[in-house]
Write a protein that holds these residues in place. Sequence first.
Motif: not given
Length: 705
Positions: A512-513, A545-549, A686-689, A695-697
């Motif tokens: 993240p970040g 790709v980004v997981a906003p939260d 994307a969601q955090v695993g 993940p960048l698909k």
Amino acid sequence: MSVHEAGARTPFLTLPELRLAGGHLSWPEKTAGADTLTVDGLSLTMRRAEDGRLGPMPWSPGDAGQAATPHVALAAGPAPWSAVLGKLLLRKAKIQVEDHAIHEPARLELTPVDLTVEGVSSQAGASFPFTLAAALSAGGQIKAEGKVSALPALGLEAKLAVSDLPVATAQPYVHDWARVDIRDGRLAVEGDLTYSASDGLAVSGKGEVRALAVAEQGGDTPLVSWESLGVDHYDYRQSANELRISQITVAAPYLRLQVAANQTTNFNHLMVARAAPVPSASAPASVPASPPVVSVGRVVVAGGKADYGDASLPLPFSAHITNLQGEVAALTTTATSSSRLALRGQVGDFGQVTVQGRLVPFDPGRNTHVNLLFRNVEFPELSPYTVKFAGRRIAQGRLDVDLHYEVDGGRLDGTNRVVIRDIKLGDRVDVPGALDLPLDLAIALLKDDEGKINVDLPVSGNINDPHFDIGSVIRAAAADLLTNLVTAPFRALAALFDGADADTLDHIDFAPGRADLAPPEQEKIVHLAQALGARPHLALGIPGVVAPDADKARLQRDALDARMAQALGDHYTLEGQRQFLEALFSERLGADQLPALRQSFTRTPEGPPASTAKTLPAPAAVSAPALDEPGYVAALRRRIAKTEPVDDQALAALAQARAAAVVTALKQRLPALDEKRIAVRPAVTAQVGEDRLIPLKLDATSAGE
């Protein structure tokens, strides 16, 4: 003396010589007896008629024999006569039994039969020792020794021994339900036999069938055979309607199974269809006796062989299994408990087959768990199946198959794991219904640098459905796999290089970040670059790709840490951090909330015991409150970080930076990479695993698109 059935010329009973010696009669004692009764050369013929009746029975001729004999109650009266016989000798007798109630009449002859009974008496409860020896004209011996009683009811206790009895004696009965010939086989049985009116028959002992050979009717090739089948111990109780066997050991068994062009087996046409018996209008309907409950502790197999052939395929197929050994444990006909399987054998010259698991033998749909493994099987021998499925021969290769099937309540769930090594396709064969797929491309995508292909084929269905066919289910699963493979080749690409993880190669993980590549992701880049180099028609789509939260929270913490580090400089102490964060907290969140937060991390130490406190000076009696400064600073940091400004533009920049990092790394590993084969796509969320990574698909496409 001879006795004839009414109207028959040939006697069914012949007594050449009968001698009574030492006879005596006493009155008024009412006793009679003799020392010996000798019967020499007796000949008796018994017959079962086509309607199942036994005869001849002159004491119940004609239809009168079907009537029940009424029980006559004897009135009390004078004491009855008593009789004794010192010894009964039956020597060199011949007994013939003919059975005309089956399709092929059977004939059994016992000769000579020698029987000795001693101490025969009419006294109630008396038992008489006896010995019996008989030989079958076809071979084999029957011996028995024990004691028998006649009054008030028949009773028997004996040791029985049967040796070298030809199994072919049962041939006429076998022909009634199967078109097979018993070519060889000898039966030996030892046991203790008892009978009483209250408990019925009981037999326990051991037995063996040696050198059995069964062939199709009129043929010479064995269908089923074995060197020996031994029963370690058996126990039959008529009163419980139960047969228990401890262990059956089968040495060198053989089975031949053939599938015909119409997909029937050689066992299908062996069975004889039997019409249900038509009940007689005059005879009352009878309730058929229940078959006994049979249980076997285990069946041990050693040195087994089998031949399998399939003529229903475009190319004939055959397989030879040798050295089959193992066991099946806990068998029962009650269909309530599972039996354990553990078998292994050799396929061809160097292949191996293993079967393990459990199942209910007479109700496999109830609870079945079976693993079937094939190792190192020559793939060209399976070309008949690949031709039918995909229209291609197999020129070279070896096959490992791991099949796992679970059935519960008729529901089948299974997996078919296949490993193919060093496969090379052969000629095309035009077969109606075969798949039209680019198998060369599929194999190129699947095969790794060691020449192996790994495939998993899950299957499921309801085996109680009359339309269910496990072969069709497996073929459909394989067709789906190959069809999907040519458009989604990442799993195949992972197999191209050692160390590549098929489950992770299709994505690059970022913290993240962060937009830098961690060492495990750099390894993926290496494998992807190698794949692009080895597959010149493969292109990659790389989205941002980004997981906003998660990304926003990390960017806020990083921004706060950077702000604090710049402000404190060389005074980045715990006290300095506290003072900086308290000031920022008061500015952004309000000074009025600070005391409560500080108080939550302040602890008042416990004072000394009361007796000690009285003797200490006042200042030492009570300690000052203590602040948990590390915990307090961490709480300040968490609260303040949420107020750091991070907008959507910053998140978009992070997403594009991650895509750029992947592109840059690929070009560094593969400088000659054509830019047309790498497409940077718009950012996605994307969601955090579970590993707390983002993940960048990646998207694999054709370079021509």
